[in-house]
Enzyme design. Structure first.
Site, PDB file in Angstrom:
ATOM      1  N   HIS A 149       0.858  -1.195   0.000  1.00  0.00           N
ATOM      2  CA  HIS A 149       0.000   0.000   0.000  1.00  0.00           C
ATOM      3  C   HIS A 149       0.888   1.238   0.000  1.00  0.00           C
ATOM      4  O   HIS A 149       1.925   1.254   0.639  1.00  0.00           O
ATOM      5  CB  HIS A 149      -0.910   0.023   1.249  1.00  0.00           C
ATOM      6  CG  HIS A 149      -2.062   0.946   1.080  1.00  0.00           C
ATOM      7  ND1 HIS A 149      -1.966   2.288   1.328  1.00  0.00           N
ATOM      8  CD2 HIS A 149      -3.319   0.719   0.632  1.00  0.00           C
ATOM      9  CE1 HIS A 149      -3.132   2.859   1.074  1.00  0.00           C
ATOM     10  NE2 HIS A 149      -3.969   1.917   0.634  1.00  0.00           N
ATOM     11  N   ASP A 153      -7.890  -5.299  -0.163  1.00  0.00           N
ATOM     12  CA  ASP A 153      -8.362  -6.217  -1.211  1.00  0.00           C
ATOM     13  C   ASP A 153      -7.993  -7.670  -0.961  1.00  0.00           C
ATOM     14  O   ASP A 153      -8.445  -8.552  -1.705  1.00  0.00           O
ATOM     15  CB  ASP A 153      -7.773  -5.778  -2.558  1.00  0.00           C
ATOM     16  CG  ASP A 153      -8.365  -4.452  -3.012  1.00  0.00           C
ATOM     17  OD1 ASP A 153      -7.599  -3.559  -3.402  1.00  0.00           O
ATOM     18  OD2 ASP A 153      -9.609  -4.318  -2.932  1.00  0.00           O
TER      19      ASP A 153
HETATM   20  C1  SDX Z   1      -6.162  -0.148  -3.187  1.00  0.00           C
HETATM   21  O1  SDX Z   1      -4.385   4.388  -2.320  1.00  0.00           O
HETATM   22  C2  SDX Z   1      -5.293   3.785  -1.730  1.00  0.00           C
HETATM   23  O2  SDX Z   1      -5.729   4.113  -0.636  1.00  0.00           O
HETATM   24  C3  SDX Z   1      -5.875   2.625  -2.476  1.00  0.00           C
HETATM   25  C4  SDX Z   1      -6.909   1.778  -1.715  1.00  0.00           C
HETATM   26  C5  SDX Z   1      -8.186   2.543  -1.482  1.00  0.00           C
HETATM   27  O3  SDX Z   1      -8.874   2.225  -0.501  1.00  0.00           O
HETATM   28  O4  SDX Z   1      -8.526   3.393  -2.331  1.00  0.00           O
HETATM   29  O5  SDX Z   1      -6.355   1.404  -0.455  1.00  0.00           O
HETATM   30  C6  SDX Z   1      -7.302   0.505  -2.490  1.00  0.00           C
HETATM   31  O6  SDX Z   1      -5.923   0.144  -4.331  1.00  0.00           O
HETATM   32  C7  SDX Z   1      -5.284  -1.111  -2.431  1.00  0.00           C
HETATM   33  C8  SDX Z   1      -4.079  -1.632  -3.270  1.00  0.00           C
HETATM   34  C9  SDX Z   1      -4.610  -2.778  -4.167  1.00  0.00           C
HETATM   35  N1  SDX Z   1      -3.509  -3.149  -5.146  1.00  0.00           N
HETATM   36  C10 SDX Z   1      -2.879  -4.326  -5.036  1.00  0.00           C
HETATM   37  O7  SDX Z   1      -3.035  -5.135  -4.119  1.00  0.00           O
HETATM   38  C11 SDX Z   1      -1.902  -4.589  -6.173  1.00  0.00           C
HETATM   39  C12 SDX Z   1      -0.552  -5.068  -5.616  1.00  0.00           C
HETATM   40  N2  SDX Z   1       0.129  -3.970  -4.906  1.00  0.00           N
HETATM   41  C13 SDX Z   1       1.088  -3.179  -5.582  1.00  0.00           C
HETATM   42  O8  SDX Z   1       0.951  -3.061  -6.959  1.00  0.00           O
HETATM   43  C14 SDX Z   1       1.538  -1.942  -4.821  1.00  0.00           C
HETATM   44  O9  SDX Z   1       1.870  -2.353  -3.552  1.00  0.00           O
HETATM   45  C15 SDX Z   1       0.593  -0.738  -4.735  1.00  0.00           C
HETATM   46  C16 SDX Z   1       0.092  -0.350  -6.061  1.00  0.00           C
HETATM   47  C17 SDX Z   1      -0.530  -1.034  -3.808  1.00  0.00           C
HETATM   48  C18 SDX Z   1       1.406   0.409  -4.130  1.00  0.00           C
HETATM   49  O10 SDX Z   1       2.352   0.763  -5.051  1.00  0.00           O
HETATM   50  P1  SDX Z   1       3.555   1.772  -4.703  1.00  0.00           P
HETATM   51  O11 SDX Z   1       3.293   2.481  -3.409  1.00  0.00           O
HETATM   52  O12 SDX Z   1       3.813   2.584  -5.925  1.00  0.00           O
HETATM   53  O13 SDX Z   1       4.777   0.837  -4.406  1.00  0.00           O
HETATM   54  P2  SDX Z   1       5.808   0.297  -5.517  1.00  0.00           P
HETATM   55  O14 SDX Z   1       5.042  -0.331  -6.656  1.00  0.00           O
HETATM   56  O15 SDX Z   1       6.788   1.393  -5.805  1.00  0.00           O
HETATM   57  O16 SDX Z   1       6.532  -0.877  -4.703  1.00  0.00           O
HETATM   58  C19 SDX Z   1       7.643  -0.619  -3.827  1.00  0.00           C
HETATM   59  C20 SDX Z   1       8.492  -1.887  -3.856  1.00  0.00           C
HETATM   60  C21 SDX Z   1       8.916  -2.293  -5.271  1.00  0.00           C
HETATM   61  O17 SDX Z   1      10.071  -3.078  -5.127  1.00  0.00           O
HETATM   62  P3  SDX Z   1      11.576  -2.375  -5.461  1.00  0.00           P
HETATM   63  O18 SDX Z   1      11.441  -1.790  -6.858  1.00  0.00           O
HETATM   64  O19 SDX Z   1      11.706  -1.301  -4.376  1.00  0.00           O
HETATM   65  O20 SDX Z   1      12.535  -3.514  -5.323  1.00  0.00           O
HETATM   66  O21 SDX Z   1       7.701  -3.000  -3.361  1.00  0.00           O
HETATM   67  C22 SDX Z   1       7.516  -3.937  -4.402  1.00  0.00           C
HETATM   68  C23 SDX Z   1       7.814  -3.230  -5.699  1.00  0.00           C
HETATM   69  O22 SDX Z   1       8.277  -4.180  -6.689  1.00  0.00           O
HETATM   70  N3  SDX Z   1       6.108  -4.351  -4.336  1.00  0.00           N
HETATM   71  C24 SDX Z   1       5.665  -5.590  -4.488  1.00  0.00           C
HETATM   72  C25 SDX Z   1       4.281  -5.526  -4.291  1.00  0.00           C
HETATM   73  N4  SDX Z   1       3.909  -4.269  -4.015  1.00  0.00           N
HETATM   74  C26 SDX Z   1       5.059  -3.536  -4.052  1.00  0.00           C
HETATM   75  N5  SDX Z   1       6.313  -6.748  -4.780  1.00  0.00           N
HETATM   76  C27 SDX Z   1       5.529  -7.851  -4.880  1.00  0.00           C
HETATM   77  N6  SDX Z   1       4.174  -7.880  -4.678  1.00  0.00           N
HETATM   78  C28 SDX Z   1       3.532  -6.734  -4.395  1.00  0.00           C
HETATM   79  N7  SDX Z   1       2.211  -6.741  -4.209  1.00  0.00           N
END
Ligand code: SDX
Length: 393
Positions: free
Chosen positions: A272, A329
């Site tokens: 998140h 989720d």
């Molecule tokens: C919602 O914003 C909100 O409030 C949203 C929400 C709401 O109520 O409106 O809470 C609802 O959208 C919840 C999120 C649902 N999405 C998912 O579950 C999809 C999986 N999660 C990710 O795609 C990600 O964690 C996000 C999109 C939720 C957050 O993305 P960020 O903050 O941009 O983080 P990032 O993609 O830059 O990740 C940081 C690091 C990266 O690794 P490095 O490049 O630093 O090595 O963490 C890793 C990412 O690769 N990473 C994950 C991961 N999420 C982040 N690695 C594996 N699995 C994951 N799920």
């Protein structure tokens, strides 16, 4: 930096607005709607009462709640012209696509919603109309997709019961309203109701800042929510858990895939932008999943797979280092499934829950007379160059 422009892609460190609606503390895992902790609202309130709280800023008196509820009942029906548009969609159309299209069509049916200087009564009507019609549109698109006749709303039922009736009743048998199911649905919709400036809410505010109608703005929000990185994750989580189950249930294999930079696979439902210790909604939903499935006598093996996956991830350095925990989720789809909601309707359920949040944030943006949203950029393209005829043209 480029002159006075500070680049902040993804708006990770940008406060886009001031808002009095929802308070988040990502470190402490705190979420409050108009100051009320969601733990209390999820347990003791109803979705319609929370919708009123978010939209109008305070908990309604009994009289205000009754009037809001009755107004919504008056407008629950979708007019036949809209029904014709709905009937025109192929049965394979994704319900989120239908929802976005039909909510957007409300501006065509009610063009007065385009007036940025709507009087309070007109705006209240637009709000009630949207709160009333979105569940009907959602339920009817589901019935369409399975070739069933639609169910007309029953005004003697409460909001959640009416939605369940429209989703699951059949001409030859009424839907048996189960209080466990109604309470679970209220709780889930409350927990999804608002979440400050997330992607879809920021979209609603940005579109609304151009004086687009409430309906067009919410339609844009629905499209943003559909993305699998956002609300679409609840459907993607179940598909992922099913994949793990079909593959023999080995969570560790999928944890390794999620960590593999060369593998686009992500652990859906994890991580998140704001919550860096835990998502308070996930904590409540995980507990509710056990309670609801037990109360309904549902044994769902993917709940166990979800718990194993969470366990494995929380003890894995990659996830610990990046502070990746289950988000809203991760467990929600398991309850929706137990309530009989089909997987491709999970994000529609998220939209139904988030609707009062979108409305309240759009209303606040308008009341604050915010300027049209128009961010700048840092240009990194070609320097000036002169036009030449190419290839002898
Ligand atoms: C919602 O914003 C909100 O409030 C949203 C929400 C709401 O109520 O409106 O809470 C609802 O959208 C919840 C999120 C649902 N999405 C998912 O579950 C999809 C999986 N999660 C990710 O795609 C990600 O964690 C996000 C999109 C939720 C957050 O993305 P960020 O903050 O941009 O983080 P990032 O993609 O830059 O990740 C940081 C690091 C990266 O690794 P490095 O490049 O630093 O090595 O963490 C890793 C990412 O690769 N990473 C994950 C991961 N999420 C982040 N690695 C594996 N699995 C994951 N799920």
């Amino acid at each position: 930096e480029s002159g006075y422009i500070t680049l902040d892609s993804g708006y990770k460190n940008t406060g886009a607005t001031e808002s009095a609606i929802t308070f988040l503390d990502g470190e402490e895992g705190i979420l409050r709607y108009r100051g009320y902790p969601i733990e209390q609202l999820a347990e003791e309130s109803s979705f319609i009462e929370v919708a009123y709280l978010l939209i109008y800023g305070s908990l309604p008196t009994q009289e205000q709640l009754d009037s809001f509820t009755n107004e919504i009942k008056i407008h629950t029906l979708v007019n036949e012209d809209m029904r014709k548009i709905l009937d025109g969609f192929p049965s394979a159309a994704h319900p989120m696509g239908i929802l976005s299209a039909l909510v957007s069509s409300l501006t065509a049916f009610y063009p007065e919603s385009l007036n940025p200087n709507q009087k309070k009564e007109e705006l209240d009507l637009s709000i009630v109309r949207l709160m009333a019609k979105m569940p009907t549109i959602a339920a009817w698109s589901y019935k369409n997709s399975i070739g069933h006749p639609v169910n007309y709303p029953k005004n003697k039922l409460d909001y959640c019961s009416n939605f369940l009736h429209m989703m699951f009743a059949y001409p030859t048998e009424d839907y048996q309203i189960d209080p466990v199911v109604v309470k679970a649905l209220n709780k889930l919709l409350i927990l999804h109701a608002d979440h400050e400036q997330n992607c879809s809410t920021s979209t609603v505010r940005l579109v609304g800042s151009a004086n687009a109608s409430l309906y067009s703005s919410v339609s844009a929000g629905i499209s943003a929510l559909w993305g699998p990185l956002h609300g679409g994750a609840n459907q993607a989580v179940i598909e992922m858990l099913e994949q793990i189950k079909a593959d023999g249930g080995d969570s560790k294999k999928f944890i390794a895939k999620a960590k593999d930079k060369d593998d686009p696979f992500r652990l859906m439902g994890f991580g998140h932008r704001v919550y860096k210790n835990f998502d308070p909604r996930a904590t409540i939903i995980k507990k509710a999943a056990d309670e609801v499935l037990t109360a309904l006598g549902v044994k769902d093996p993917i709940l166990d797979i979800a718990k194993e996956l969470e366990e494995a991830a929380l003890t894995d350095q990659y996830f610990v280092d990046r502070k990746l925990y289950p988000n809203v989720d991760f467990y929600s789809g398991i309850i929706y499934r137990a309530l009989g909601i089909p997987t491709d309707m999970f994000t529609v359920m998220f939209a139904l829950g988030r609707l009062p949040g979108w409305i309240s944030q759009w209303k606040e943006m308008r009341e604050q007379k915010e300027p049209i949203g128009r961010p700048r950029q840092v240009y990194v393209g070609e320097k000036e160059r002169n036009y030449v005829q190419m290839n002898g043209r």
